[in-house]
Design a protein around this motif. Structure first.
Motif, PDB file in Angstrom:
ATOM      1  N   LYS A  22       0.662  -1.114  -0.161  1.00 33.13           N
ATOM      2  CA  LYS A  22       0.395  -0.327  -0.259  1.00 33.13           C
ATOM      3  C   LYS A  22       0.563   1.603  -0.503  1.00 33.13           C
ATOM      4  O   LYS A  22       0.491   2.230  -0.815  1.00 33.13           O
ATOM      5  N   PHE A  23       1.777   1.350   0.877  1.00 37.28           N
ATOM      6  CA  PHE A  23       2.829   2.407   1.108  1.00 37.28           C
ATOM      7  C   PHE A  23       3.685   2.454  -0.588  1.00 37.28           C
ATOM      8  O   PHE A  23       3.737   3.650  -0.910  1.00 37.28           O
ATOM      9  N   MET A  24       3.904   1.483  -0.720  1.00 37.40           N
ATOM     10  CA  MET A  24       4.841   0.977  -2.066  1.00 37.40           C
ATOM     11  C   MET A  24       3.510   1.912  -3.954  1.00 37.40           C
ATOM     12  O   MET A  24       4.214   2.691  -4.549  1.00 37.40           O
ATOM     13  N   ARG A  25       1.940   1.905  -3.218  1.00 33.67           N
ATOM     14  CA  ARG A  25       0.999   2.008  -4.583  1.00 33.67           C
ATOM     15  C   ARG A  25       1.240   3.620  -4.274  1.00 33.67           C
ATOM     16  O   ARG A  25       1.222   4.286  -5.744  1.00 33.67           O
ATOM     17  N   GLU A  26       1.185   4.348  -2.923  1.00 34.88           N
ATOM     18  CA  GLU A  26       0.965   5.782  -3.394  1.00 34.88           C
ATOM     19  C   GLU A  26       2.651   6.806  -3.637  1.00 34.88           C
ATOM     20  O   GLU A  26       2.447   7.825  -3.716  1.00 34.88           O
ATOM     21  N   SER A  27       3.693   6.015  -3.055  1.00 32.87           N
ATOM     22  CA  SER A  27       4.758   6.613  -3.206  1.00 32.87           C
ATOM     23  C   SER A  27       5.536   5.229  -3.620  1.00 32.87           C
ATOM     24  O   SER A  27       6.541   4.627  -2.686  1.00 32.87           O
ATOM     25  N   ILE A  69       9.067  11.406   4.156  1.00 28.57           N
ATOM     26  CA  ILE A  69       8.729   9.873   5.353  1.00 28.57           C
ATOM     27  C   ILE A  69       8.355   9.009   5.191  1.00 28.57           C
ATOM     28  O   ILE A  69       8.305   8.717   3.692  1.00 28.57           O
ATOM     29  N   ASP A  70       9.549   7.410   5.309  1.00 19.50           N
ATOM     30  CA  ASP A  70      10.189   6.078   4.938  1.00 19.50           C
ATOM     31  C   ASP A  70       8.708   5.774   5.317  1.00 19.50           C
ATOM     32  O   ASP A  70       8.069   6.187   6.236  1.00 19.50           O
ATOM     33  N   PHE A  71       9.328   4.104   4.683  1.00 15.44           N
ATOM     34  CA  PHE A  71       7.856   3.446   5.401  1.00 15.44           C
ATOM     35  C   PHE A  71       8.088   2.548   6.968  1.00 15.44           C
ATOM     36  O   PHE A  71       7.080   3.090   7.389  1.00 15.44           O
ATOM     37  N   VAL A  72       9.382   2.979   7.499  1.00 12.21           N
ATOM     38  CA  VAL A  72       9.469   2.681   8.375  1.00 12.21           C
ATOM     39  C   VAL A  72       8.796   4.187   9.476  1.00 12.21           C
ATOM     40  O   VAL A  72       8.233   3.647  10.299  1.00 12.21           O
ATOM     41  N   GLU A  73       9.011   4.468   9.547  1.00 15.46           N
ATOM     42  CA  GLU A  73       8.140   6.225   9.441  1.00 15.46           C
ATOM     43  C   GLU A  73       7.107   6.074   9.406  1.00 15.46           C
ATOM     44  O   GLU A  73       6.242   6.395  10.791  1.00 15.46           O
ATOM     45  N   TYR A  74       6.533   6.070   8.354  1.00 12.71           N
ATOM     46  CA  TYR A  74       4.521   5.904   8.327  1.00 12.71           C
ATOM     47  C   TYR A  74       4.615   4.797   9.473  1.00 12.71           C
ATOM     48  O   TYR A  74       3.488   4.688   9.584  1.00 12.71           O
ATOM     49  N   ILE A  75       4.676   3.258   9.584  1.00 11.91           N
ATOM     50  CA  ILE A  75       4.618   2.846  10.066  1.00 11.91           C
ATOM     51  C   ILE A  75       4.497   3.287  11.452  1.00 11.91           C
ATOM     52  O   ILE A  75       3.275   2.848  12.330  1.00 11.91           O
TER      53      ILE A  75
END
Length: 189
Positions: A22-27, A69-75
């Motif tokens: 989901k994260f990678m679809r957005e960014s 905002i990277d994936f770790v920060e996002y989560i």
């Protein structure tokens, strides 16, 4: 409201692979910029206070201060906002409110944030200056017109009505649902 929280609980229970997709679809770059976040949330034409709030939220989530905002920060941000302990949430709120980064929050900083939140959510159940006056009346025991992190946390925990008000005002659940679902936010009239 209960269905939103059970939906978010379900989202949190999903495996990391699904979250990552989901994260990678957005960014696709694996990093979300401030501009991209505003696009995801469909925040065009917002006023200066609301824009400042979105920027403050972004920079609060950008824990390493690199402008993304990277994936770790996002989560971490999603987990904190949805499942975080009260002290963690209060520290995050304080960091968000402390716009000038001086380690204290004053009435102007709070009023700016609450005005911006209301401009974005269109929830005007109470005027920002009334909210700020109530918070400072109950929490600013020294009457200095500003609060440190310790005063803010202790005062908020001491007054359940203030905690409830902060939880309601700072509820970013709709924003997180938009980000997770990958759809633009519908504008409410």
């Amino acid at each position: 409201m209960g269905s939103q929280h059970s939906t978010l609980d379900d989202i949190l229970a999903e495996d990391m692979h699904h979250w990552y997709n989901k994260f990678m679809r957005e960014s696709p770059s694996g990093l979300i910029t401030l501009f991209e976040l505003k696009g995801i949330l469909d925040l065009k034409g917002i006023n200066e206070d609301a824009n400042s709030y979105v920027e403050q939220v972004f920079f609060t989530f950008d824990m390493d201060g690199d402008g993304y905002i990277d994936f770790v920060e996002y989560i971490a941000a999603v987990s904190l906002l949805l499942k975080g302990e009260i002290n963690q949430k209060l520290k995050w709120y304080f960091k968000l409110f402390d716009q000038d980064g001086n380690g204290k929050i004053d009435k102007d900083e709070l009023e700016t944030i609450f005005t911006a939140i209301q401009d974005i959510t269109r929830n005007r159940s109470k005027e920002p200056d009334q909210i700020v006056a109530l918070i400072f009346e109950k929490i600013d025991v020294k009457g200095e017109g500003e609060m440190t992190l310790e005063e803010f946390i202790d005062g908020a925990k001491e007054h359940p009505d203030i905690m409830d008000m902060l939880k309601n005002l700072m509820d970013l659940t709709p924003v997180l649902e938009i980000i997770v679902a990958g759809r633009p936010m519908a504008v409410k009239d």
